[in-house]
Design a protein around this motif. Structure first.
Motif, PDB file in Angstrom:
ATOM      1  N   PHE A 150      14.768  -3.325   3.106  1.00 18.95           N
ATOM      2  CA  PHE A 150      13.681  -2.430   2.686  1.00 18.95           C
ATOM      3  C   PHE A 150      12.672  -2.142   3.815  1.00 18.95           C
ATOM      4  CE2 PHE A 150      13.563  -3.909  -2.066  1.00 18.95           C
ATOM      5  CZ  PHE A 150      14.693  -3.163  -2.308  1.00 18.95           C
ATOM      6  N   CYS A 151      12.232  -0.887   3.878  1.00 19.07           N
ATOM      7  CA  CYS A 151      11.075  -0.558   4.717  1.00 19.07           C
ATOM      8  C   CYS A 151       9.827  -1.069   3.978  1.00 19.07           C
ATOM      9  CB  CYS A 151      10.983   0.949   4.902  1.00 19.07           C
ATOM     10  SG  CYS A 151      10.754   1.807   3.334  1.00 19.07           S
ATOM     11  N   PHE A 152       8.664  -1.084   4.642  1.00 18.15           N
ATOM     12  CA  PHE A 152       7.496  -1.698   3.982  1.00 18.15           C
ATOM     13  C   PHE A 152       7.051  -0.912   2.750  1.00 18.15           C
ATOM     14  CE2 PHE A 152       3.744   0.833   4.743  1.00 18.15           C
ATOM     15  CZ  PHE A 152       3.967   1.500   5.944  1.00 18.15           C
ATOM     16  N   GLY A 153       7.273   0.427   2.760  1.00 22.90           N
ATOM     17  CA  GLY A 153       6.861   1.246   1.614  1.00 22.90           C
ATOM     18  C   GLY A 153       7.652   0.891   0.358  1.00 22.90           C
ATOM     19  N   VAL A 154       8.958   0.738   0.511  1.00 17.52           N
ATOM     20  CA  VAL A 154       9.813   0.397  -0.636  1.00 17.52           C
ATOM     21  C   VAL A 154       9.556  -1.049  -1.066  1.00 17.52           C
ATOM     22  CG1 VAL A 154      12.211   0.093  -1.382  1.00 17.52           C
ATOM     23  CG2 VAL A 154      11.575   2.112  -0.074  1.00 17.52           C
ATOM     24  N   LYS A 155       9.402  -1.941  -0.078  1.00 18.47           N
ATOM     25  CA  LYS A 155       9.131  -3.357  -0.394  1.00 18.47           C
ATOM     26  C   LYS A 155       7.854  -3.468  -1.232  1.00 18.47           C
ATOM     27  CE  LYS A 155      10.063  -6.220   3.026  1.00 18.47           C
ATOM     28  NZ  LYS A 155       9.822  -6.860   4.321  1.00 18.47           N
TER      29      LYS A 155
ATOM     30  N   ARG B   3       6.920   5.702  -7.743  1.00 19.48           N
ATOM     31  CA  ARG B   3       7.610   5.008  -6.640  1.00 19.48           C
ATOM     32  C   ARG B   3       7.103   5.451  -5.260  1.00 19.48           C
ATOM     33  NH1 ARG B   3      13.202   8.291  -7.718  1.00 19.48           N
ATOM     34  NH2 ARG B   3      12.196  10.319  -7.743  1.00 19.48           N
ATOM     35  N   ALA B   4       7.683   4.854  -4.211  1.00 21.65           N
ATOM     36  CA  ALA B   4       7.197   5.071  -2.838  1.00 21.65           C
ATOM     37  C   ALA B   4       7.256   6.529  -2.385  1.00 21.65           C
ATOM     38  CB  ALA B   4       8.002   4.201  -1.870  1.00 21.65           C
ATOM     39  N   HIS B   5       8.202   7.310  -2.917  1.00 22.56           N
ATOM     40  CA  HIS B   5       8.372   8.712  -2.487  1.00 22.56           C
ATOM     41  C   HIS B   5       7.161   9.596  -2.765  1.00 22.56           C
ATOM     42  CE1 HIS B   5      12.668   7.595  -3.440  1.00 22.56           C
ATOM     43  NE2 HIS B   5      12.811   8.160  -2.268  1.00 22.56           N
TER      44      HIS B   5
ATOM     45  N   PRO C 137       1.786   4.417   1.576  1.00 20.35           N
ATOM     46  CA  PRO C 137       0.595   4.954   2.253  1.00 20.35           C
ATOM     47  C   PRO C 137       0.930   6.020   3.298  1.00 20.35           C
ATOM     48  CG  PRO C 137       0.725   2.531   2.463  1.00 20.35           C
ATOM     49  CD  PRO C 137       1.911   2.974   1.657  1.00 20.35           C
ATOM     50  N   VAL C 138       2.111   5.919   3.896  1.00 26.43           N
ATOM     51  CA  VAL C 138       2.515   6.929   4.907  1.00 26.43           C
ATOM     52  C   VAL C 138       2.712   8.284   4.213  1.00 26.43           C
ATOM     53  CG1 VAL C 138       4.295   7.547   6.606  1.00 26.43           C
ATOM     54  CG2 VAL C 138       3.634   5.144   6.317  1.00 26.43           C
ATOM     55  N   VAL C 139       3.308   8.263   3.025  1.00 30.31           N
ATOM     56  CA  VAL C 139       3.541   9.500   2.271  1.00 30.31           C
ATOM     57  C   VAL C 139       2.205  10.053   1.757  1.00 30.31           C
ATOM     58  CG1 VAL C 139       4.692  10.515   0.259  1.00 30.31           C
ATOM     59  CG2 VAL C 139       5.884   8.801   1.628  1.00 30.31           C
ATOM     60  N   LEU C 140       1.323   9.160   1.300  1.00 33.06           N
ATOM     61  CA  LEU C 140       0.008   9.604   0.807  1.00 33.06           C
ATOM     62  C   LEU C 140      -0.765  10.341   1.898  1.00 33.06           C
ATOM     63  CD1 LEU C 140      -1.469   6.652  -1.312  1.00 33.06           C
ATOM     64  CD2 LEU C 140      -0.838   8.943  -2.117  1.00 33.06           C
TER      65      LEU C 140
ATOM     66  N   GLN D 289       9.421  16.094   6.302  1.00 32.87           N
ATOM     67  CA  GLN D 289       9.650  14.984   5.366  1.00 32.87           C
ATOM     68  C   GLN D 289       9.755  13.708   6.222  1.00 32.87           C
ATOM     69  OE1 GLN D 289      13.282  15.686   3.175  1.00 32.87           O
ATOM     70  NE2 GLN D 289      13.472  13.552   2.560  1.00 32.87           N
ATOM     71  N   THR D 290       9.300  12.570   5.702  1.00 29.78           N
ATOM     72  CA  THR D 290       9.196  11.363   6.543  1.00 29.78           C
ATOM     73  C   THR D 290      10.537  10.798   7.012  1.00 29.78           C
ATOM     74  OG1 THR D 290       9.179   9.950   4.583  1.00 29.78           O
ATOM     75  CG2 THR D 290       7.040  10.578   5.476  1.00 29.78           C
ATOM     76  N   THR D 291      11.623  11.131   6.283  1.00 33.40           N
ATOM     77  CA  THR D 291      12.898  10.481   6.614  1.00 33.40           C
ATOM     78  C   THR D 291      13.878  11.396   7.361  1.00 33.40           C
ATOM     79  OG1 THR D 291      13.516  10.990   4.333  1.00 33.40           O
ATOM     80  CG2 THR D 291      12.890   8.735   4.782  1.00 33.40           C
ATOM     81  N   LYS D 292      13.379  12.508   7.903  1.00 32.41           N
ATOM     82  CA  LYS D 292      14.293  13.406   8.612  1.00 32.41           C
ATOM     83  C   LYS D 292      14.576  12.899  10.017  1.00 32.41           C
ATOM     84  CE  LYS D 292      15.724  16.757   6.975  1.00 32.41           C
ATOM     85  NZ  LYS D 292      16.968  16.807   6.151  1.00 32.41           N
TER      86      LYS D 292
HETATM   87  S1  SF4 Z   1       7.359   6.669   4.593  1.00 34.24           S
HETATM   88 FE1  SF4 Z   1       9.243   6.266   3.473  1.00 34.24          FE
HETATM   89  S2  SF4 Z   1      10.551   5.221   4.990  1.00 34.24           S
HETATM   90 FE2  SF4 Z   1       8.452   5.109   5.761  1.00 34.24          FE
HETATM   91  S3  SF4 Z   1       7.646   3.156   5.049  1.00 34.24           S
HETATM   92 FE3  SF4 Z   1       7.077   4.717   3.543  1.00 34.24          FE
HETATM   93  S4  SF4 Z   1       8.710   4.682   2.029  1.00 34.24           S
HETATM   94 FE4  SF4 Z   1       9.493   3.633   3.832  1.00 34.24          FE
END
Ligand code: SF4
Length: 290
Positions: free
Chosen positions: A15-20, A76-78, A101-104, A169-172
């Motif tokens: 897991f990345c920290f966001g999902v964890k 969820r984290a998304h 927090p990165v997505v926020l 998008q963060t995962t591209k």
């Molecule tokens: S932006 Fe997405 S990949 Fe990066 S830490 Fe957050 S959930 Fe994980």
């Protein structure tokens, strides 16, 4: 004499920290015994989704969420679009917001750019995958007006006579994003871009390339529907033809390890560490019996 087999777990897998953080929040909330619903599956990994279901986490879609009353729900984290935050009080919904927090931060930056673009007849453009949960949340920051581009072909949707603010998008993939930045920059003189790719994902590519080339066989653990798992497995395959994709330990075939002295195990950002440990135990048992 039996040959010694090295079995290594990729230290950067799991897991990345966001999902964890999101999964930990869900588990903590479930500890009080009250029903909790996640809006969409917490992770793109069916094995982990089943484990969370076994401790009481229900999964609902947006249609079910809209009709829900008197309940506790985790985002969820998304992340989610603003519409998902509407009328929660009226329906007595207690919200646990586990948006990464990165997505926020990215949502807030897109919202700000959209407000600026409205003042100058500009456009917010997002590089992302159509229908992906995070992308729906990002486009929602612009009242649905952002232009989504998935590839070079989609560039025709952009009006180059107007200002452009460009996000990802963060995962591209970083190189694909940078290629688009170059093309858009050549076509527009009113162009600003923001590198919003999460390094938790982007940095894993080069690391995984090294890890996969250092072992004779690679076992990659991930959900078959996870786009991150697909991208990372392709990296393994590109440097090591003996790379195998599995969802859990029951997919392992004993003959993959015949005559092999070094095995590497890795997984996607949505693959839990406990599952990777289970896979390592199974491989250990197999090679001990070879
Ligand atoms: S932006 Fe997405 S990949 Fe990066 S830490 Fe957050 S959930 Fe994980």
């Amino acid at each position: 004499m039996q040959k010694k087999v090295e079995i290594a777990i990729d230290p950067e897998s799991g897991f990345c920290f966001g999902v964890k953080n999101a999964v930990t929040k869900a588990i903590n909330e479930l500890a009080d015994g009250q029903k909790l619903y996640s809006l969409g599956a917490m992770v793109h990994n069916p094995v982990e989704v089943n484990r969370l279901a076994s401790i009481g986490l229900g999964v609902i879609d947006h249609e079910q969420f809209a009709k829900l009353h008197n309940a506790k729900v985790i985002f969820r984290a998304h992340g989610e679009p603003p519409s998902s935050y509407a009328n929660l009080k009226d329906r007595n919904i207690k919200l646990i917001d586990a948006t990464c927090p990165v997505v926020l931060r990215l949502q807030a930056n897109i919202k700000k750019a959209y407000e600026q673009m409205r003042q100058c007849n500009g456009q917010v453009v997002i590089f992302g995958k159509k229908g992906h949960a995070e992308v729906i949340g990002l486009i929602g920051q612009t009242d649905g007006n952002a232009i989504l581009i998935e590839n070079e072909k989609d560039i025709s949707k952009i009006d180059f006579s107007r200002p452009i603010e460009f996000f990802s998008q963060t995962t591209k993939d970083v190189s694909k994003f940078m290629n688009l930045v170059k093309i858009l920059g050549q076509k527009s003189s009113q162009f600003q871009w923001h590198d919003t790719i999460c390094r938790q994902v982007a940095n894993r590519g080069p690391h995984l390339r090294n890890f996969a080339s250092e072992h004779e066989v690679i076992i990659f653990v991930g959900g078959r529907d996870s786009s991150n798992a697909k991208v990372l497995f392709e990296i393994c395959k590109s440097v090591n033809a003996k790379s195998y994709f599995i969802e859990n330990e029951s997919d392992i075939q004993n003959d993959w390890f015949t005559g092999v002295s070094s095995i590497g195990i890795s997984g996607a950002t949505s693959t839990p560490s406990w599952l990777i440990e289970n896979v390592a135990d199974r491989i250990n048992a197999i090679v001990s019996g070879l």
